[in-house]
Every structure is written in C-alpha cells, then in structure tokens.
Design an enzyme around this catalytic site. Structure first.
Site, PDB file in Angstrom:
ATOM      1  N   ARG A 280      38.571  39.503  19.164  1.00 29.72           N
ATOM      2  CA  ARG A 280      37.586  40.450  19.700  1.00 29.72           C
ATOM      3  C   ARG A 280      38.158  41.838  19.960  1.00 29.72           C
ATOM      4  NH1 ARG A 280      33.336  38.514  21.894  1.00 29.72           N
ATOM      5  NH2 ARG A 280      34.339  36.496  22.150  1.00 29.72           N
TER       6      ARG A 280
ATOM      7  N   CYS B 183      29.716  33.439  29.180  1.00 32.60           N
ATOM      8  CA  CYS B 183      31.144  33.519  29.467  1.00 32.60           C
ATOM      9  C   CYS B 183      31.299  34.185  30.831  1.00 32.60           C
ATOM     10  CB  CYS B 183      31.787  34.366  28.367  1.00 32.60           C
ATOM     11  SG  CYS B 183      33.548  34.620  28.587  1.00 32.60           S
TER      12      CYS B 183
ATOM     13  N   CYS C  98      43.923  48.627  36.498  1.00 31.15           N
ATOM     14  CA  CYS C  98      42.526  48.321  36.805  1.00 31.15           C
ATOM     15  C   CYS C  98      41.863  49.284  37.794  1.00 31.15           C
ATOM     16  CB  CYS C  98      42.431  46.892  37.335  1.00 31.15           C
ATOM     17  SG  CYS C  98      40.713  46.341  37.477  1.00 31.15           S
TER      18      CYS C  98
ATOM     19  N   CYS D 180      38.774  31.966  26.647  1.00 27.95           N
ATOM     20  CA  CYS D 180      38.834  33.288  26.043  1.00 27.95           C
ATOM     21  C   CYS D 180      40.057  33.943  26.674  1.00 27.95           C
ATOM     22  CB  CYS D 180      37.565  34.065  26.380  1.00 27.95           C
ATOM     23  SG  CYS D 180      37.655  35.811  25.970  1.00 27.95           S
TER      24      CYS D 180
ATOM     25  N   CYS E 204      28.758  38.063  28.820  1.00 22.52           N
ATOM     26  CA  CYS E 204      29.991  37.824  29.582  1.00 22.52           C
ATOM     27  C   CYS E 204      29.907  38.518  30.938  1.00 22.52           C
ATOM     28  CB  CYS E 204      31.187  38.398  28.822  1.00 22.52           C
ATOM     29  SG  CYS E 204      31.262  37.841  27.129  1.00 22.52           S
TER      30      CYS E 204
ATOM     31  N   CYS F   1      38.946  44.577  44.663  1.00 19.94           N
ATOM     32  CA  CYS F   1      39.776  43.412  44.320  1.00 19.94           C
ATOM     33  C   CYS F   1      41.158  43.542  44.966  1.00 19.94           C
ATOM     34  CB  CYS F   1      39.915  43.296  42.806  1.00 19.94           C
ATOM     35  SG  CYS F   1      40.874  41.844  42.328  1.00 19.94           S
TER      36      CYS F   1
ATOM     37  N   CYS G 120      46.731  44.872  39.864  1.00 20.53           N
ATOM     38  CA  CYS G 120      46.879  45.148  38.423  1.00 20.53           C
ATOM     39  C   CYS G 120      46.904  46.674  38.224  1.00 20.53           C
ATOM     40  CB  CYS G 120      45.733  44.518  37.654  1.00 20.53           C
ATOM     41  SG  CYS G 120      45.474  42.783  38.111  1.00 20.53           S
TER      42      CYS G 120
HETATM   43  N1  SAM Z   1      39.423  39.707  38.035  1.00 14.66           N
HETATM   44  C1  SAM Z   1      39.392  38.884  36.908  1.00 14.66           C
HETATM   45  C2  SAM Z   1      40.723  38.813  36.194  1.00 14.66           C
HETATM   46  O1  SAM Z   1      41.507  39.716  36.315  1.00 14.66           O
HETATM   47  O2  SAM Z   1      40.931  37.834  35.487  1.00 14.66           O
HETATM   48  C3  SAM Z   1      38.319  39.260  35.907  1.00 14.66           C
HETATM   49  C4  SAM Z   1      37.988  40.714  35.640  1.00 14.66           C
HETATM   50  S1  SAM Z   1      39.266  41.674  34.860  1.00 14.66           S
HETATM   51  C5  SAM Z   1      38.578  43.299  34.954  1.00 14.66           C
HETATM   52  C6  SAM Z   1      39.200  41.177  33.141  1.00 14.66           C
HETATM   53  C7  SAM Z   1      40.185  41.781  32.193  1.00 14.66           C
HETATM   54  O3  SAM Z   1      39.839  43.114  31.890  1.00 14.66           O
HETATM   55  C8  SAM Z   1      41.628  41.887  32.626  1.00 14.66           C
HETATM   56  O4  SAM Z   1      42.316  40.682  32.486  1.00 14.66           O
HETATM   57  C9  SAM Z   1      42.181  42.933  31.666  1.00 14.66           C
HETATM   58  O5  SAM Z   1      42.725  42.296  30.538  1.00 14.66           O
HETATM   59  C10 SAM Z   1      40.952  43.747  31.278  1.00 14.66           C
HETATM   60  N2  SAM Z   1      41.034  45.128  31.788  1.00 14.66           N
HETATM   61  C11 SAM Z   1      40.828  45.545  33.051  1.00 14.66           C
HETATM   62  N3  SAM Z   1      41.010  46.877  33.170  1.00 14.66           N
HETATM   63  C12 SAM Z   1      41.347  47.327  31.934  1.00 14.66           C
HETATM   64  C13 SAM Z   1      41.677  48.616  31.411  1.00 14.66           C
HETATM   65  N4  SAM Z   1      41.700  49.697  32.171  1.00 14.66           N
HETATM   66  N5  SAM Z   1      41.957  48.708  30.094  1.00 14.66           N
HETATM   67  C14 SAM Z   1      41.946  47.596  29.305  1.00 14.66           C
HETATM   68  N6  SAM Z   1      41.643  46.367  29.754  1.00 14.66           N
HETATM   69  C15 SAM Z   1      41.359  46.222  31.041  1.00 14.66           C
HETATM   70 FE1  SF4 Z   2      41.246  42.377  40.143  1.00 14.92          FE
HETATM   71 FE2  SF4 Z   2      41.110  44.152  38.180  1.00 14.92          FE
HETATM   72 FE3  SF4 Z   2      43.238  42.599  38.403  1.00 14.92          FE
HETATM   73 FE4  SF4 Z   2      40.869  41.497  37.647  1.00 14.92          FE
HETATM   74  S1  SF4 Z   2      42.082  42.996  36.523  1.00 14.92           S
HETATM   75  S2  SF4 Z   2      42.334  40.698  39.147  1.00 14.92           S
HETATM   76  S3  SF4 Z   2      39.475  42.804  38.844  1.00 14.92           S
HETATM   77  S4  SF4 Z   2      42.563  44.147  39.895  1.00 14.92           S
END
Ligand code: SAM
Ligand code: SF4
Ligand code: DTB
Length: 328
Positions: A261, A129, A60, A189, A97, A53, A57
């Site tokens: 949730r 979802c 992530c 959500c 989901c 990606c 973030c």
């Molecule tokens: N890429 C899309 C986005 O960011 O909206 C969808 C997938 S993203 C992995 C979905 C959510 O997972 C993120 O918005 C975040 O809130 C949560 N998430 C991701 N990594 C995480 C982590 N290490 N610990 C807790 N929540 C996490």
């Molecule tokens: Fe990409 Fe992870 Fe951020 Fe979702 S949370 S936009 S998968 S880097």
C-alpha cells in the site's frame, strides 16, 4: 505459508542491492503471478480519536510530547463514523480504516464503541480495518467477531533504529501485539515509514522482519514520513524516491500475496513516481483528501491517475491468485 519463499537476511540484502530496473522487472513478474496488475485497492482512512496520545513517536502529530498544531477530538460517535463510511463507499472505496491515537486499548465503553463501528462498516459490505495501538488476544477476537478484516500495527523501522524514534515502547511490545492479532486469527496490516533517518541496513532489516512474520501481513503500508511542523522530525531530509521504489519492489517479492500500500507521503509524489511504484508491485492506495491528520491527494487527481494508467478499483474481499491454479 508453504508456497511462499522465505529469504534469509543476506538474501534480502542481495535483493535490495540489485540494479533497480532488474528489481522492478522481477517484482512486476511476481505481482502478475499473485494479483491482477490492473487492479488497485482503494481504501479510506478516518481518525476516530485524534490527538492526546501518550506515546512519544517522533514523527507523529498526535503525541502529547510533540508541539504540532492539532485539533484534538474525543472518540467519535458510531453514527458519525457510519456516515463517513457510507460516503467512502459511495466514492468507490472498498476498505475503511479507522485510527485512534491510543497507546493501547482498554476494555470498556470506548472499546465497545469501536467494536460497534467495525460491525457497522462490515455490515455495509466494506472491508474494515482498525489501528488502536497495543491489543490483547481477547480484544482481537472481539474485533474479529464484529467482522474486522485486518488490524494495522506498524513496525515503522528496524529494531536497531527503533529506540531513536520511540522511547515509550519497545519493538517487543509491537511484536507482542502482532502475535496477539495472529493468535486471534485476524489478518495483519503491518509496514513502516521511510525517511526517519534510517540507513539502508535499517530498511533491509525492516523488510526482512516483516517478511518473517508468521503469517505474513495481509497488507504492507509503505509510508513516507510526512514531516509535521512541531515534531522532532519536521526538518528531516526527504527519502530518495528510488529508495522508496526499491523498498516497494523488495516488499512485493518477499510478501507476494500481500497488498502493498502506498500510504502517507503521496502529496509530494509525482504521477510518474506513483506509476513506477505500481509497476514495482504496489497495489493499494488511501484515497480521500485526508489521511489521519495530514492531507492526501484530491480524489479527482487520484481517479485521473488511475484512469490514465488503465488501473481500476479492486473488489472487496478478493483473494490473491494461487500460483498453482495459474500454472494449471
Ligand atoms: N496509535 C496507533 C499506533 O501507533 O499504532 C495507531 C495510529 S498511528 C497514527 C498509525 C501509523 O501511522 C503509525 O504506525 C505510523 O506508521 C503512521 N504515521 C503516523 N504519523 C506519520 C507521519 N507523520 N508520516 C508517516 N507516517 C505516519
Ligand atoms: Fe500515538 Fe501517534 Fe505513536 Fe500512534 S503513532 S502511538 S497515535 S504518537
Ligand atoms: C499506515 O501505515 N498509514 C496510515 C494508516 N496506516 C493508519 C496512517 C498515515 C498517517 C499519516 C500521518 C497523519 O495523517 O497523521
């Protein structure tokens, strides 16, 4: 949202600062007006496209800017996703989901495939979802026509703290997608992550912002940061459990109709902490031994916990109670 009280930011702050047990009592009372307190929604997550990606973030595992060890995977085939959805349904899940590590959705073959996945899950009688990043109103409409129940798009933290966590997009980008989802008539959500180094004021701000979304989210995931090795937040101090419970209770009071949730972070939680969260108004969990890329408690452990607490799975597509009907 006529029958829902919208709190001002100062009122949310006052609520947040109440003695914890009083707050939980009030949240439990609200919970009982709108929901059956012995029911928990069981959902299963599947990563349909993993890693690579371009967003940054800091929490992530799937960002190319981070150094997490991760097996990347291209967009799955529809039939493989159907197999997993059928297995989740057989294991008692009522909501499926699907998450993709995308910054946003481009029209074309990949999106067409996701639309087919949504159609397939919906045809199975499960709530469907997806979380795909930024989305246009037209794309949201296509997903809705395929039977989408809700679109997951988290605000993650407060507007004030956001730029410390993500620099490749803005809070406004997030709110724009949320607006597109609402305009298409798709339920939202939307929640956040605790433990991103945010202050109490940031948590209050996040909860307030979630509660003034119009319409309010149908579901509010409260994630605890899973500190993934190789991400900038790998050494973050764990969030205090009572702060987490406090946020759940405030979310329940502010958004009484929503499913609140328990999402990422349950691996490190005791049974007692989770029981307290259910008492404070949480009524949904992700089951299955994996979230998107990180582990989740074993199914057997979760089933034992629910059974020990006298909780049962909630039927799909169930509406929350109307308080007026209850009062009559
Ligand atoms: N890429 C899309 C986005 O960011 O909206 C969808 C997938 S993203 C992995 C979905 C959510 O997972 C993120 O918005 C975040 O809130 C949560 N998430 C991701 N990594 C995480 C982590 N290490 N610990 C807790 N929540 C996490
Ligand atoms: Fe990409 Fe992870 Fe951020 Fe979702 S949370 S936009 S998968 S880097
Ligand atoms: C949400 O708020 N939490 C889920 C779901 N929405 C998509 C995702 C949690 C991901 C946790 C980290 C991982 O497994 O990669």
């Amino acid at each position: 949202m006529t029958d829902i009280t919208i709190y001002t930011k100062d009122e949310v702050k006052a609520l947040y600062k109440r003695p914890l047990l009083e707050l939980i009592y009030d949240a439990a009372t609200v919970h009982r007006v709108y929901h059956s307190p012995d029911e928990v929604q069981l959902c299963t997550l599947l990563s349909i496209k993993t890693g690579g990606c371009i967003e940054d973030c800091k929490y992530c595992s799937q960002s190319i800017h981070n150094q997490a060890e991760l097996e990347k995977e291209k967009l799955l085939q529809v039939e493989d996703v159907m197999k997993q959805a059928r297995a989740a349904k057989a294991a008692g899940s009522t909501r499926f989901c699907m998450g993709a590590a995308w910054r946003g959705v481009k029209d074309g073959r990949a999106f067409d495939r996701v639309v087919d996945m949504v159609q397939g899950v919906s045809d199975m009688g499960m709530e469907a979802c997806v979380t795909l990043g930024m989305l246009s109103e037209d794309q949201a409409k296509r997903l809705k026509n395929a039977g989408l129940t809700a679109y997951n798009h988290n605000l993650d933290t407060s507007e004030e703290h956001y730029s410390k966590i993500i620099s490749t997009r803005t809070y406004k980008d997030r709110l724009d997608t949320i607006e597109n989802v609402a305009k298409a008539g798709v339920s939202l959500c939307c929640g956040g992550i605790l433990g991103l180094g945010e202050s109490e004021a940031d948590r209050i701000s996040l909860l307030y912002t979630l509660s003034i979304l119009n319409p309010q989210p149908e579901s509010v995931p409260i994630n605890i940061l899973v500190p993934v090795e190789g991400t900038p937040l790998e050494n973050m101090k764990r969030v205090d459990i009572f702060e987490w419970i406090r946020c759940i209770a405030v979310a329940r009071i502010l958004m009484p109709k929503a499913m609140v949730r328990l999402s990422a972070g349950r691996m490190e939680l005791t049974r007692e902490a989770q029981a307290m969260a259910f008492m404070a108004g949480a009524n949904a969990i992700f089951t299955g031994d994996k979230l998107l890329t990180t582990p989740n408690p074993e199914k057997n452990e979760d089933m034992k916990l629910l059974s020990d607490l006298g909780l049962k799975g909630r039927a799909p597509f169930k509406e929350c109670h109307s308080p007026k009907k209850n009062a009559a």
